[in-house]
Design an enzyme around this catalytic site. Structure first.
Site, PDB file in Angstrom:
ATOM      1  N   TYR A   1      16.190 -25.095  44.385  1.00 16.25           N
ATOM      2  CA  TYR A   1      15.524 -24.076  43.578  1.00 16.25           C
ATOM      3  C   TYR A   1      14.672 -23.108  44.411  1.00 16.25           C
ATOM      4  O   TYR A   1      14.141 -22.132  43.873  1.00 16.25           O
ATOM      5  CB  TYR A   1      14.599 -24.733  42.542  1.00 16.25           C
ATOM      6  CG  TYR A   1      15.312 -25.554  41.495  1.00 16.25           C
ATOM      7  CD1 TYR A   1      16.262 -24.973  40.652  1.00 16.25           C
ATOM      8  CD2 TYR A   1      15.040 -26.908  41.338  1.00 16.25           C
ATOM      9  CE1 TYR A   1      16.915 -25.724  39.679  1.00 16.25           C
ATOM     10  CE2 TYR A   1      15.687 -27.668  40.370  1.00 16.25           C
ATOM     11  CZ  TYR A   1      16.620 -27.074  39.548  1.00 16.25           C
ATOM     12  OH  TYR A   1      17.263 -27.812  38.583  1.00 16.25           O
TER      13      TYR A   1
ATOM     14  N   HIS B   1      13.037 -18.208  39.392  1.00 15.72           N
ATOM     15  CA  HIS B   1      11.996 -18.993  38.722  1.00 15.72           C
ATOM     16  C   HIS B   1      10.908 -19.436  39.703  1.00 15.72           C
ATOM     17  O   HIS B   1       9.825 -19.829  39.282  1.00 15.72           O
ATOM     18  CB  HIS B   1      12.643 -20.222  38.079  1.00 15.72           C
ATOM     19  CG  HIS B   1      12.166 -20.497  36.684  1.00 15.72           C
ATOM     20  ND1 HIS B   1      11.541 -19.574  35.871  1.00 15.72           N
ATOM     21  CD2 HIS B   1      12.227 -21.641  35.928  1.00 15.72           C
ATOM     22  CE1 HIS B   1      11.243 -20.112  34.704  1.00 15.72           C
ATOM     23  NE2 HIS B   1      11.641 -21.367  34.712  1.00 15.72           N
TER      24      HIS B   1
ATOM     25  N   TYR C   1       7.860 -29.829  38.105  1.00 17.23           N
ATOM     26  CA  TYR C   1       8.848 -28.973  37.447  1.00 17.23           C
ATOM     27  C   TYR C   1       8.108 -28.033  36.498  1.00 17.23           C
ATOM     28  O   TYR C   1       7.022 -28.313  36.010  1.00 17.23           O
ATOM     29  CB  TYR C   1       9.950 -29.762  36.727  1.00 17.23           C
ATOM     30  CG  TYR C   1      10.876 -30.450  37.705  1.00 17.23           C
ATOM     31  CD1 TYR C   1      11.976 -29.786  38.229  1.00 17.23           C
ATOM     32  CD2 TYR C   1      10.618 -31.749  38.139  1.00 17.23           C
ATOM     33  CE1 TYR C   1      12.809 -30.408  39.152  1.00 17.23           C
ATOM     34  CE2 TYR C   1      11.442 -32.372  39.056  1.00 17.23           C
ATOM     35  CZ  TYR C   1      12.539 -31.683  39.568  1.00 17.23           C
ATOM     36  OH  TYR C   1      13.345 -32.281  40.486  1.00 17.23           O
TER      37      TYR C   1
END
Length: 200
Positions: free
Chosen positions: A24, A29, A76
């Site tokens: 990620y 994000h 997260y």
């Protein structure tokens, strides 16, 4: 006899939101992570170290004479509030001294908006922080990632990687991001809003 005690400046917390796994790291994000990494480099904080108690990567340093804690939650995105709440408690930081950097699709890529408080505007990381702190009264640095093209799923878009050109642009934003952090810490939210909320 009079005693004069030096004024003790309160600590600030600057948390960048994102997801912790390597896959990620370069996704839209995770632009909040890139913001705090940039601040750490600009003000010579040194490296981040993992805190099991905070479930976050943490770096401590100073901006001017103000002590600042930088945070990259490992919880997260949807549980960001757990890490922010733990850091708030550990370092005794008031909500008004908390600054959250996060992605925002409603803002064009390369632009930003600074906001003093308010709703989550549908952002799950901010929603989690409001719930855990039990207040919306913290500062947000909303970093534009733009909207997906027609037909592209929103979840797929925010979890997609930046292009090389976009990554170069983010690297070039380091000086601007450092100035935003400096102004928020040493001056005021209002000053930063006046300086950086203008349209590019």
């Amino acid at each position: 006899m009079f005693f004069f005690f030096p004024k003790i400046s309160e600590k600030f917390l600057i948390a960048g939101l994102g997801n912790p796994e390597t896959r990620y790291f370069s996704t839209r994000h995770n632009i909040g992570f890139k913001f705090v990494e940039s601040v750490a480099k600009s003000f010579d904080f040194g490296g981040f170290s993992f805190s099991e108690k905070l479930n976050s990567l943490v770096a401590e340093g100073k901006i001017g004479e103000s002590e600042v804690v930088l945070l990259k939650p490992s919880t997260y995105m949807n549980n960001s509030g757990l890490a922010v709440k733990a850091a708030k408690k550990k370092f005794g930081i008031k909500p008004e001294k908390i600054i959250i950097a996060h992605d925002d699709m409603d803002i064009a890529f390369g632009s930003q908006r600074i906001r003093k408080n308010g709703s989550s505007a549908g952002h799950n990381g901010i929603k989690s922080i409001i719930a855990e702190l039990e207040t919306p009264d913290f500062t947000r640095v909303r970093l534009g990632i733009g909207k997906p093209e027609a037909g592209i799923n929103i979840a797929d878009y925010v979890l997609s990687e930046f292009s090389e050109e976009e990554l170069d642009s983010i690297a070039e934003s380091r000086e601007k991001w450092a100035e935003i952090a400096k102004m928020l810490v040493l001056e005021s939210v209002e000053a930063a809003m006046n300086a950086f909320n203008r349209k590019n």
